[in-house]
Design a protein around this motif. Structure first.
Motif, PDB file in Angstrom:
ATOM      1  N   ALA A  59       1.983   5.456   2.782  1.00 37.74           N
ATOM      2  CA  ALA A  59       1.458   4.659   3.894  1.00 37.74           C
ATOM      3  C   ALA A  59      -0.063   4.749   3.944  1.00 37.74           C
ATOM      4  O   ALA A  59      -0.759   3.734   4.133  1.00 37.74           O
ATOM      5  CB  ALA A  59       2.064   5.129   5.215  1.00 37.74           C
ATOM      6  N   ILE A  87      13.416   1.472   7.334  1.00 36.22           N
ATOM      7  CA  ILE A  87      12.303   1.175   8.237  1.00 36.22           C
ATOM      8  C   ILE A  87      10.988   1.649   7.632  1.00 36.22           C
ATOM      9  O   ILE A  87       9.981   0.918   7.612  1.00 36.22           O
ATOM     10  CB  ILE A  87      12.531   1.837   9.610  1.00 36.22           C
ATOM     11  N   SER A  88      10.957   2.894   7.110  1.00 37.23           N
ATOM     12  CA  SER A  88       9.725   3.449   6.551  1.00 37.23           C
ATOM     13  C   SER A  88       9.208   2.608   5.393  1.00 37.23           C
ATOM     14  O   SER A  88       8.014   2.281   5.328  1.00 37.23           O
ATOM     15  CB  SER A  88       9.959   4.888   6.083  1.00 37.23           C
ATOM     16  N   ALA A  90       9.920  -0.527   4.620  1.00 40.01           N
ATOM     17  CA  ALA A  90       9.502  -1.844   5.094  1.00 40.01           C
ATOM     18  C   ALA A  90       8.136  -1.781   5.768  1.00 40.01           C
ATOM     19  O   ALA A  90       7.308  -2.683   5.601  1.00 40.01           O
ATOM     20  CB  ALA A  90      10.540  -2.421   6.057  1.00 40.01           C
ATOM     21  N   GLN A  91       7.880  -0.702   6.516  1.00 40.13           N
ATOM     22  CA  GLN A  91       6.593  -0.583   7.195  1.00 40.13           C
ATOM     23  C   GLN A  91       5.466  -0.351   6.192  1.00 40.13           C
ATOM     24  O   GLN A  91       4.393  -0.956   6.302  1.00 40.13           O
ATOM     25  CB  GLN A  91       6.631   0.554   8.212  1.00 40.13           C
ATOM     26  N   ASP A  93       5.493  -1.315   3.156  1.00 44.02           N
ATOM     27  CA  ASP A  93       5.377  -2.602   2.473  1.00 44.02           C
ATOM     28  C   ASP A  93       4.490  -3.562   3.263  1.00 44.02           C
ATOM     29  O   ASP A  93       3.645  -4.270   2.704  1.00 44.02           O
ATOM     30  CB  ASP A  93       6.778  -3.190   2.282  1.00 44.02           C
ATOM     31  N   ALA A  94       4.647  -3.578   4.583  1.00 45.02           N
ATOM     32  CA  ALA A  94       3.803  -4.426   5.426  1.00 45.02           C
ATOM     33  C   ALA A  94       2.364  -3.931   5.433  1.00 45.02           C
ATOM     34  O   ALA A  94       1.414  -4.730   5.442  1.00 45.02           O
ATOM     35  CB  ALA A  94       4.363  -4.461   6.850  1.00 45.02           C
ATOM     36  N   MET A  95       2.174  -2.630   5.417  1.00 47.62           N
ATOM     37  CA  MET A  95       0.832  -2.056   5.419  1.00 47.62           C
ATOM     38  C   MET A  95       0.089  -2.342   4.122  1.00 47.62           C
ATOM     39  O   MET A  95      -1.137  -2.524   4.120  1.00 47.62           O
ATOM     40  CB  MET A  95       0.918  -0.542   5.657  1.00 47.62           C
ATOM     41  N   TRP A 140      17.862  -5.014   4.894  1.00 47.19           N
ATOM     42  CA  TRP A 140      16.764  -5.888   4.473  1.00 47.19           C
ATOM     43  C   TRP A 140      17.210  -7.341   4.285  1.00 47.19           C
ATOM     44  O   TRP A 140      16.441  -8.266   4.529  1.00 47.19           O
ATOM     45  CB  TRP A 140      16.150  -5.373   3.175  1.00 47.19           C
ATOM     46  N   PRO A 164      12.436  -3.395  10.956  1.00 48.55           N
ATOM     47  CA  PRO A 164      11.644  -4.563  10.573  1.00 48.55           C
ATOM     48  C   PRO A 164      12.047  -5.085   9.204  1.00 48.55           C
ATOM     49  O   PRO A 164      12.622  -4.348   8.396  1.00 48.55           O
ATOM     50  CB  PRO A 164      10.217  -4.004  10.528  1.00 48.55           C
ATOM     51  N   PRO A 166      10.990  -6.366   5.452  1.00 48.82           N
ATOM     52  CA  PRO A 166       9.868  -6.133   4.540  1.00 48.82           C
ATOM     53  C   PRO A 166       8.986  -7.370   4.402  1.00 48.82           C
ATOM     54  O   PRO A 166       9.451  -8.509   4.561  1.00 48.82           O
ATOM     55  CB  PRO A 166      10.559  -5.799   3.213  1.00 48.82           C
TER      56      PRO A 166
END
Length: 308
Positions: A59, A87-88, A90-91, A93-95, A140, A164, A166
């Protein structure tokens, strides 16, 4: 041939050290920065300053780097519950932004790190891995506005909002590996976009790639839809003296490294990469054991990567 940097932070590395290596890898043109997912050092090292959590590290790197891909090789299914792991990832991945994060997942094997940090270590773990893959991809892939439910032997998920989602569509690539002749190829054919052989003899990798191609085809996929990769210790010197010095620094014998790793002079390494390309490998993970030796990465980038 993609070349990726692969690190073992449990042997002793702070986040700042990993960031320095990741930024150097990015600037030098390597395809990805990957790390192991372990909580306990191995062998005769102190392991200080202590372990770093793989997904917390990634992250941070997602925000502190720009281009380079990021992932684990591999996260044990024993460490995290499947829902929170989905969740981790996907988060992160968004970051990072779409297309930069990949999830390597395995059964876990190092019992001592589990007992050292209070993590259960069941004798039979393959079922955990299979259900985690089902749940993570199920969450997902659940359409927006729908819920996800699953009941298995090890885990149950009830009417999850499956959020969330991805940033990468349909979801971040999943990497599986291992030497099993039946179950692992079956799981790879169903869930993975990449199959990896880590630290195995060349002939074993050749046989495993063939087995997985057959499993992928039997699952109704084109064998070419799978990426085939290997992980090898990297130890390269401009000449024999520099190679021997680097081998000594990581406590390995030059002859053994030449046999089992990606090692020797740049010419030797290019030739061995060509052998892996000949059996269908499209990607190599170069395990760097001395994270202070950035000149090593620079040498591979300038004298190996430019020849590929």
């Amino acid at each position: 041939m993609d070349l990726r940097i692969f690190t073992e932070p449990q042997q002793g590395a702070s986040y700042d050290t990993l960031l320095t290596v990741a930024k150097a890898a990015e600037d030098l043109g390597f395809d990805a920065f990957f790390r192991s997912d372990h909580y306990l050092k191995m062998g005769e090292v102190t392991g200080e300053p202590g372990p770093t959590d793989a997904w917390i590290t990634l992250a941070g790197l997602a925000r502190d780097t720009r281009r380079i891909k990021l992932g684990t090789l591999v996260s044990p299914a024993t460490f995290r519950l499947p829902g929170p792991l989905a969740i981790s990832v996907a988060q992160v991945d968004a970051m990072a932004g779409p297309g930069r994060v990949e999830l390597g997942l395995g059964t876990g094997w190092f019992e001592d790190e589990h007992t050292a940090y209070g993590i259960p270590f069941p004798e039979k773990r393959f079922g955990l891995l299979e259900e985690q893959l089902e749940i993570i991809t199920g969450l997902w892939n659940t359409p927006d506005g729908a819920t996800y439910t699953f009941k298995g032997e090890h885990y149950a998920v009830s009417e999850s909002p499956a959020l969330p989602k991805p940033a990468t569509k349909p979801h971040p690539p999943i990497i599986l590996g291992g030497g099993g002749p039946k179950r692992t190829p079956r799981l790879a054919a169903r869930y993975a976009s990449e199959f990896n052989t880590s630290f195995r003899p060349f002939d074993d990798s050749d046989k495993l790639f063939t087995t997985v191609r057959e499993a992928v085809s039997a699952n109704g996929r084109s064998p070419e839809s799978m990426t085939y990769s290997a992980a090898l210790v990297a130890c390269v010197g401009r000449d024999e003296a520099e190679f021997a010095k680097r081998a000594a620094a990581i406590g390995r014998e030059p002859a053994e490294l030449r046999e089992n790793g990606l090692a020797g002079t740049p010419g030797e390494v290019v030739e061995k990469i060509g052998r892996y390309a000949g059996i269908g490998a499209q990607r190599l993970y170069l395990q760097f054991l001395d994270l202070q030796d950035l000149d090593h990465m620079e040498l591979i980038a300038s004298d190996v990567m430019r020849q590929l």
